[in-house]
Scaffold this motif. Structure first.
Motif, PDB file in Angstrom:
ATOM      1  N   UNK A  31       0.711  -1.479  -0.110  1.00 44.68           N
ATOM      2  CA  UNK A  31       0.280  -0.051   0.194  1.00 44.68           C
ATOM      3  C   UNK A  31       0.845   1.272   0.519  1.00 44.68           C
ATOM      4  N   UNK A  32       2.110   0.724  -0.206  1.00 46.52           N
ATOM      5  CA  UNK A  32       2.908   2.608   0.072  1.00 46.52           C
ATOM      6  C   UNK A  32       3.058   2.509  -1.360  1.00 46.52           C
ATOM      7  N   UNK A  33       3.881   4.550  -1.743  1.00 47.26           N
ATOM      8  CA  UNK A  33       4.627   4.684  -2.295  1.00 47.26           C
ATOM      9  C   UNK A  33       5.804   5.229  -2.621  1.00 47.26           C
ATOM     10  N   UNK A  34       7.096   4.513  -3.103  1.00 51.40           N
ATOM     11  CA  UNK A  34       8.581   4.636  -3.378  1.00 51.40           C
ATOM     12  C   UNK A  34       8.836   5.352  -4.458  1.00 51.40           C
ATOM     13  N   UNK A  35       9.938   6.198  -3.887  1.00 48.34           N
ATOM     14  CA  UNK A  35      10.887   6.578  -5.498  1.00 48.34           C
ATOM     15  C   UNK A  35      12.390   6.482  -5.560  1.00 48.34           C
ATOM     16  N   UNK A  36      13.022   6.282  -6.570  1.00 43.18           N
ATOM     17  CA  UNK A  36      14.546   6.265  -6.127  1.00 43.18           C
ATOM     18  C   UNK A  36      15.129   7.262  -7.252  1.00 43.18           C
ATOM     19  N   UNK A  37      16.322   8.059  -6.703  1.00 47.12           N
ATOM     20  CA  UNK A  37      16.570   9.050  -7.084  1.00 47.12           C
ATOM     21  C   UNK A  37      17.591   8.421  -7.629  1.00 47.12           C
ATOM     22  N   UNK A  70      -2.529  12.879  -7.851  1.00 44.61           N
ATOM     23  CA  UNK A  70      -3.210  13.352  -5.923  1.00 44.61           C
ATOM     24  C   UNK A  70      -1.420  13.680  -5.580  1.00 44.61           C
ATOM     25  N   UNK A  71      -0.860  12.718  -5.824  1.00 45.53           N
ATOM     26  CA  UNK A  71       0.040  12.890  -4.843  1.00 45.53           C
ATOM     27  C   UNK A  71       0.851  13.939  -4.944  1.00 45.53           C
ATOM     28  N   UNK A  72       1.565  13.882  -6.219  1.00 44.14           N
ATOM     29  CA  UNK A  72       2.511  14.768  -7.232  1.00 44.14           C
ATOM     30  C   UNK A  72       1.802  16.006  -6.766  1.00 44.14           C
ATOM     31  N   UNK A  73       0.424  16.249  -6.804  1.00 44.59           N
ATOM     32  CA  UNK A  73      -0.161  17.540  -7.114  1.00 44.59           C
ATOM     33  C   UNK A  73      -0.354  18.189  -5.453  1.00 44.59           C
ATOM     34  N   UNK A  74      -0.622  17.529  -4.403  1.00 46.07           N
ATOM     35  CA  UNK A  74      -0.035  17.581  -3.590  1.00 46.07           C
ATOM     36  C   UNK A  74       1.193  17.879  -2.806  1.00 46.07           C
ATOM     37  N   UNK A  75       2.385  17.019  -3.749  1.00 44.42           N
ATOM     38  CA  UNK A  75       3.655  17.758  -3.470  1.00 44.42           C
ATOM     39  C   UNK A  75       4.294  18.918  -4.548  1.00 44.42           C
ATOM     40  N   UNK A  76       3.420  19.366  -5.710  1.00 47.36           N
ATOM     41  CA  UNK A  76       3.650  20.619  -5.584  1.00 47.36           C
ATOM     42  C   UNK A  76       4.023  22.007  -5.577  1.00 47.36           C
TER      43      UNK A  76
END
Length: 111
Positions: A31-37, A70-76
């Motif tokens: 149920x989690x979102x992750x990112x790798x940079x 939705x998460x990305x818009x909130x993050x911005x």
């Protein structure tokens, strides 16, 4: 796109301060979102192995992209609010602001 069986979003950008190209890969596990940079534009075998090591996502294809948007818009919005302190430092004679509307968001300084 799919990376190692996971729905994923690959974002690339150029950092003018570092004079380097970077990538971010968003994906979910459980149920989690992750990112790798990482530095560079290509999804390397190492990045694929990292994503593969995570469990399967609990989100359907459609739910993944809807939730990530939705998460990305909130993050911005949060990023814009945080950056205004650096771009427009406040003092006693001025105030900074963030505006959000149908045309996107903006930051500024009122004297």
């Amino acid at each position: 796109m799919k990376v190692s069986g996971h729905d994923a979003v690959h974002i690339t950008f150029y950092d003018r301060y570092d004079d380097k190209n970077y990538s971010i890969l968003w994906f979910s596990a459980g149920e989690e979102f992750y990112y790798v940079e990482w530095e560079g534009f290509n999804i390397t075998p190492t990045i694929k192995e990292v994503v593969k090591s995570f469990s399967k996502s609990d989100y359907s294809h459609k739910e993944f992209y809807k939730t990530l948007k939705e998460f990305y818009n909130q993050h911005r919005l949060e990023e814009a609010m945080e950056s205004q302190g650096f771009d427009y430092p406040s003092d006693k004679s001025s105030h900074t602001f963030v505006s959000v509307g149908t045309n996107g968001f903006g930051v500024g300084k009122i004297y």
